[in-house]
Design a protein around this motif. Sequence first.
Motif, short mmCIF file in Angstrom:
data_model
loop_
_atom_site.label_atom_id
_atom_site.label_comp_id
_atom_site.label_asym_id
_atom_site.label_seq_id
_atom_site.Cartn_x
_atom_site.Cartn_y
_atom_site.Cartn_z
N ASP A 1 7.88 -1.34 -2.57
CA ASP A 1 8.85 -2.27 -3.15
C ASP A 1 9.50 -3.20 -2.12
O ASP A 1 10.18 -4.15 -2.51
N ALA A 2 9.32 -2.93 -0.85
CA ALA A 2 9.94 -3.77 0.18
C ALA A 2 9.35 -5.17 0.10
O ALA A 2 8.15 -5.36 -0.09
N GLU A 3 10.21 -6.16 0.27
CA GLU A 3 9.78 -7.57 0.11
C GLU A 3 9.16 -8.11 1.40
O GLU A 3 9.72 -7.96 2.49
N ARG A 4 8.02 -8.73 1.23
CA ARG A 4 7.35 -9.40 2.35
C ARG A 4 8.00 -10.77 2.58
O ARG A 4 8.29 -11.49 1.63
N ARG A 5 8.19 -11.13 3.86
CA ARG A 5 8.81 -12.42 4.15
C ARG A 5 7.96 -13.31 5.04
O ARG A 5 8.33 -14.44 5.31
N GLY A 6 6.82 -12.82 5.51
CA GLY A 6 5.99 -13.63 6.39
C GLY A 6 4.59 -13.07 6.47
O GLY A 6 4.22 -12.15 5.74
N GLU A 7 3.81 -13.63 7.39
CA GLU A 7 2.44 -13.17 7.59
C GLU A 7 2.41 -12.08 8.65
O GLU A 7 3.21 -12.04 9.57
N ARG A 8 1.44 -11.17 8.50
CA ARG A 8 1.25 -10.12 9.49
C ARG A 8 0.63 -10.72 10.75
O ARG A 8 -0.30 -11.53 10.66
N VAL A 9 1.16 -10.35 11.92
CA VAL A 9 0.64 -10.88 13.18
C VAL A 9 0.11 -9.75 14.05
O VAL A 9 0.41 -8.60 13.82
#
Length: 231
Positions: free
Chosen positions: A223-231
């Motif tokens: 449920d945690a919100e994603r805020r960007g791309e994985r690096v």
Amino acid sequence: MLFFALLSSCGSRKPTADFKSLDNGLQWVVDATSVDSAKVAIILAVDAGFVDEGPGEHGWAHFVEHMAFNSVEAYPDQTPVDVLQAHGIPFGTHQNATTGDMETRYSFTVSSDPATVRLMLEMVAQMAFHQDFRPDQVNKERGVLHAESRYRAVDGLGRFLASLYPEENWPHVPDADAVDSATSEELEAFYKEHYLPERMTLAVSGPVDEATVDALVREHFGDAERRGERV
């Protein structure tokens, strides 16, 4: 053991084909080959460390690491340490964490009992996404950080590193003024900025049912919100 080979790439900047991903970017891996052991190792690696601190913030990443063991939303009347110790998971040897330049790592060793593994994964998710930065808990932890800093500044390894790198802050002793000035709101903002699912990798190793662990990861971390791309 396969698990330790996986841990060498557990920092979420270098995932392998063995890792699974949630839609929010968190990656995890399960090594269920250790059937000869009655223990399960659980590690959460977060791409957050000293490099993420700005001016006047040296020590905040470590402060947040400490706060993970103090207060989480699901257990407002108990510390995570107390909850885990009540289930036979002692602090220090079986629940611990470290903060480095680019990564903070939370490490736990628990019984392979399915209920204990479920509790531990729930607690890791609480530490990852639901820390509670109550002012009273923040103020209490300042003294702990100062005491730890004094020890690290005078222990043998700290003195040796300081002799090699006199211009560096070895071994990453938090700045006392930064620790004293940090408010609960500022620490919570730092936490929410850097503790993102796309910056996290979870590893579970031991005699577990992989499908059950996968379901628990989806339940507690999904449920945690994603805020960007994985690096």
